[in-house]
Design an enzyme around this catalytic site. Structure first.
Site, PDB file in Angstrom:
ATOM      1  N   ASP A  31       0.841  -1.199   0.000  1.00 16.86           N
ATOM      2  CA  ASP A  31       0.000   0.000   0.000  1.00 16.86           C
ATOM      3  C   ASP A  31       0.877   1.251   0.000  1.00 16.86           C
ATOM      4  O   ASP A  31       2.077   1.183   0.231  1.00 16.86           O
ATOM      5  CB  ASP A  31      -0.979   0.011   1.185  1.00 16.86           C
ATOM      6  CG  ASP A  31      -0.267  -0.248   2.503  1.00 16.86           C
ATOM      7  OD1 ASP A  31       0.856   0.247   2.677  1.00 16.86           O
ATOM      8  OD2 ASP A  31      -0.849  -0.934   3.367  1.00 16.86           O
ATOM      9  N   ASP A  34       1.180   5.190   1.418  1.00 12.91           N
ATOM     10  CA  ASP A  34       0.704   6.213   2.340  1.00 12.91           C
ATOM     11  C   ASP A  34       1.219   7.578   1.898  1.00 12.91           C
ATOM     12  O   ASP A  34       2.330   7.697   1.390  1.00 12.91           O
ATOM     13  CB  ASP A  34       1.194   5.921   3.770  1.00 12.91           C
ATOM     14  CG  ASP A  34       0.655   4.589   4.282  1.00 12.91           C
ATOM     15  OD1 ASP A  34      -0.499   4.268   3.959  1.00 12.91           O
ATOM     16  OD2 ASP A  34       1.399   3.872   4.968  1.00 12.91           O
ATOM     17  N   ASP A  88       8.361   5.551  13.496  1.00 13.85           N
ATOM     18  CA  ASP A  88       9.020   4.539  14.326  1.00 13.85           C
ATOM     19  C   ASP A  88      10.476   4.274  13.922  1.00 13.85           C
ATOM     20  O   ASP A  88      11.395   4.642  14.640  1.00 13.85           O
ATOM     21  CB  ASP A  88       8.181   3.250  14.403  1.00 13.85           C
ATOM     22  CG  ASP A  88       7.712   2.719  13.059  1.00 13.85           C
ATOM     23  OD1 ASP A  88       8.081   3.305  12.023  1.00 13.85           O
ATOM     24  OD2 ASP A  88       6.991   1.708  13.039  1.00 13.85           O
TER      25      ASP A  88
HETATM   26  P1  ATP Z   1       3.779  -2.334   5.842  1.00 17.72           P
HETATM   27  O1  ATP Z   1       2.593  -1.574   5.335  1.00 17.72           O
HETATM   28  O2  ATP Z   1       4.680  -2.884   4.810  1.00 17.72           O
HETATM   29  O3  ATP Z   1       3.428  -3.301   6.873  1.00 17.72           O
HETATM   30  P2  ATP Z   1       4.551   0.256   6.821  1.00 17.72           P
HETATM   31  O4  ATP Z   1       5.906   0.769   7.202  1.00 17.72           O
HETATM   32  O5  ATP Z   1       3.893   0.930   5.671  1.00 17.72           O
HETATM   33  O6  ATP Z   1       4.721  -1.293   6.599  1.00 17.72           O
HETATM   34  P3  ATP Z   1       2.214   0.933   8.337  1.00 17.72           P
HETATM   35  O7  ATP Z   1       1.690   0.252   9.536  1.00 17.72           O
HETATM   36  O8  ATP Z   1       1.444   0.884   7.057  1.00 17.72           O
HETATM   37  O9  ATP Z   1       3.665   0.322   8.111  1.00 17.72           O
HETATM   38  O10 ATP Z   1       2.497   2.436   8.743  1.00 17.72           O
HETATM   39  C1  ATP Z   1       2.893   3.432   7.816  1.00 17.72           C
HETATM   40  C2  ATP Z   1       3.963   4.327   8.399  1.00 17.72           C
HETATM   41  O11 ATP Z   1       3.450   5.014   9.549  1.00 17.72           O
HETATM   42  C3  ATP Z   1       5.197   3.590   8.906  1.00 17.72           C
HETATM   43  O12 ATP Z   1       6.118   3.374   7.870  1.00 17.72           O
HETATM   44  C4  ATP Z   1       5.725   4.542   9.952  1.00 17.72           C
HETATM   45  O13 ATP Z   1       6.436   5.599   9.361  1.00 17.72           O
HETATM   46  C5  ATP Z   1       4.449   5.127  10.562  1.00 17.72           C
HETATM   47  N1  ATP Z   1       4.001   4.356  11.744  1.00 17.72           N
HETATM   48  C6  ATP Z   1       3.126   3.340  11.757  1.00 17.72           C
HETATM   49  N2  ATP Z   1       2.920   2.881  12.998  1.00 17.72           N
HETATM   50  C7  ATP Z   1       3.691   3.625  13.804  1.00 17.72           C
HETATM   51  C8  ATP Z   1       3.918   3.666  15.212  1.00 17.72           C
HETATM   52  N3  ATP Z   1       3.310   2.790  16.017  1.00 17.72           N
HETATM   53  N4  ATP Z   1       4.771   4.593  15.693  1.00 17.72           N
HETATM   54  C9  ATP Z   1       5.374   5.485  14.867  1.00 17.72           C
HETATM   55  N5  ATP Z   1       5.214   5.495  13.548  1.00 17.72           N
HETATM   56  C10 ATP Z   1       4.389   4.587  13.004  1.00 17.72           C
HETATM   57 MG    MG Z   2       1.919   0.566   4.916  1.00 18.14          MG
END
Ligand code: ATP
Ligand code: MG
Length: 449
Positions: A70, A72, A153
């Site tokens: 996905d 963002d 994070d």
């Molecule tokens: P994936 O979608 O591949 O699992 P992702 O890195 O995109 O990994 P998401 O959960 O979709 O993870 O979150 C998007 C972004 O939001 C992360 O890359 C991070 O920058 C931020 N993020 C998400 N959760 C947290 C958190 N608990 N604390 C701080 N930042 C966060």
């Molecule tokens: Mg994501």
């Protein structure tokens, strides 16, 4: 990490590591692989005078040569301003307000840059709340893109890509860490875990997914702070559990969770069986096999149900409980009581929606019906809507070394000789089941970070 990728990233980061803005010919991200929806949303925000970037896992995975699941978008437009701009968009979340923008069949998550929540002014106090243990209960203080970067994070999750001029903005050394295969929490790890203990689970997940090492100071506080997971809402833990075990790398995630002392805060009863039972090796083999099957199904684009994984994860404590209760009561009663005990014990940690616990029970119940192969009984068992899952579960038990007297082979032959009942017959059976077990309607939970 793949060798060629390492080389490429070495060349890239060695020369440019001090730079914050990396230009289009110095990185590998191509707009071709970014969804049209995300590009359209960024374009419209920028055309309306806002800043907008692709951010998070999308940028990370593209730079690693993968295909993100996905995309963002991060912007300086406030949620209400985003909402006004896009027809059919919705503001969701309380703890963390974001906007879901629909673009054709895609939903793009648009987040407003977050600022630092420890600034001591009144507005910030209203918009951000912390519990006594330091847990962030609300995080709606807005800020600049740099501030937004440092509240994310991991450094590798804090890269910003601007499709307009094709630059990457790196404020935390994320590109270096990406090249070194390192997962590093931004800021003081202990504070960041206290703010949001789910970050510990995310560390395990990304280490497994990306096959990265967890940087030493990011890893060190995890075991001592692991019990903070218990204070996270059990509904959020269910969502996280799906990400941990149904993203295609569940087996590696399971090893990471156990290594880091996190698994017991999700499945305490299973952890107990895995460490204390005499059959612990057999139990471990079974869970690993369930996760491998799930990973393989996801790789093949097949559907997966959380019920199957939960049934496998809770099978060891179920067996232990049955054994214990078996001395005191009839086997059938021991089984019923053990089921209740194990499921309600699990619900104390993770809130599993009822429709899944029902399926877990059905898969387990069928394990005790599968040995009945006389007369008409196999026909009835095979017509059960969960027969296929139960048969897979039986094979799982056998692969993990359980002696079932070759029951799996018997059922394999049975299915070869007796093709499945017609869809009409199956539907009739499903309807009857639905009447009995219609799950109570739940309000849809909103996604939260
Ligand atoms: P994936 O979608 O591949 O699992 P992702 O890195 O995109 O990994 P998401 O959960 O979709 O993870 O979150 C998007 C972004 O939001 C992360 O890359 C991070 O920058 C931020 N993020 C998400 N959760 C947290 C958190 N608990 N604390 C701080 N930042 C966060
Ligand atoms: Mg994501």
């Amino acid at each position: 990490m793949k060798q060629w990728l390492k080389k490429k990233l070495t060349a890239l980061t060695n020369t440019k590591s001090k730079k914050q803005i990396i230009s289009r010919d110095e990185h590998d991200i191509s707009r071709r692989f970014i969804s049209r929806g995300a590009q359209a949303v960024i374009k419209k925000l920028q055309a309306s005078g806002y800043q907008a970037y692709l951010v998070g896992g999308g940028v990370r995975d593209l730079q690693l040569g993968g295909r993100p699941k996905d995309f963002d978008v991060a912007t300086d437009a406030k949620p209400e301003q985003v909402h006004v701009l896009f027809k059919g968009s919705r503001i969701v979340g309380r703890r963390f307000r974001i906007v879901h923008v629909r673009q054709g069949r895609e939903i793009i998550e648009v987040t407003t840059f977050r600022g630092s929540h420890d600034q001591d002014d009144n507005l910030n106090k209203q918009q951000s709340r912390q519990s006594e243990s330091g847990m962030l209960l609300r995080d709606n203080v807005f800020g600049t893109v740099e501030e937004d970067a440092i509240r994310r994070d991991f450094t590798v999750n804090a890269l910003y890509y601007n499709p307009e001029d094709r630059t990457i903005h790196d404020y935390t050394g994320g590109l270096d860490d990406l090249h070194n295969g390192l997962l590093r929490l931004i800021g003081d790890p202990e504070t960041r875990y206290r703010e949001d203990p789910v970050r510990m689970l995310r560390a395990a997940r990304f280490a497994a997914k990306l096959e990265f090492d967890i940087e030493a100071s990011t890893e060190a506080p995890i075991e001592p702070l692991a019990n903070l997971i218990d204070s996270v809402s059990s509904a959020r833990l269910f969502d996280e559990m799906l990400k941990l075990f149904q993203s295609g790398y569940g087996e590696r995630t399971f090893y990471q969770l156990r290594r880091l002392g996190l698994y017991k805060h999700l499945f305490a009863q299973t952890e107990w069986a895995l460490t204390h039972s005499q059959k612990n090796e057999h139990y471990q083999a079974m869970i690993v096999q369930a996760l491998r099957n799930t990973d393989a199904r996801i790789a093949d684009g097949k559907s997966v149900t959380p019920a199957f994984i939960i049934a496998a994860m809770l099978w060891p404590p179920l067996q232990e409980a049955i054994e214990k209760l078996g001395n005191k009561m009839k086997p059938q009663d021991a089984y019923q009581q053990a089921c209740q005990q194990v499921i309600s014990g699990q619900l104390g940690q993770i809130s599993i929606p009822k429709r899944f616990t029902i399926t877990v029970r059905e898969i387990w119940d069928l394990q005790y019906r599968l040995p009945a192969i006389q007369g008409k009984r196999p026909e009835r068992t095979a017509a059960h809507p969960r027969f296929r899952a139960a048969y897979d579960f039986l094979l799982l038990r056998e692969t993990a070394g359980e002696n079932t007297g070759d029951l799996g082979a018997w059922w394999t032959d049975y299915q070869r000789d007796n093709p499945l009942p017609s869809p009409a017959q199956r539907m009739q059976h499903d309807d009857q089941k639905d009447e009995r077990h219609r799950p109570t309607r739940r309000r849809r939970r909103r996604t939260q970070h």
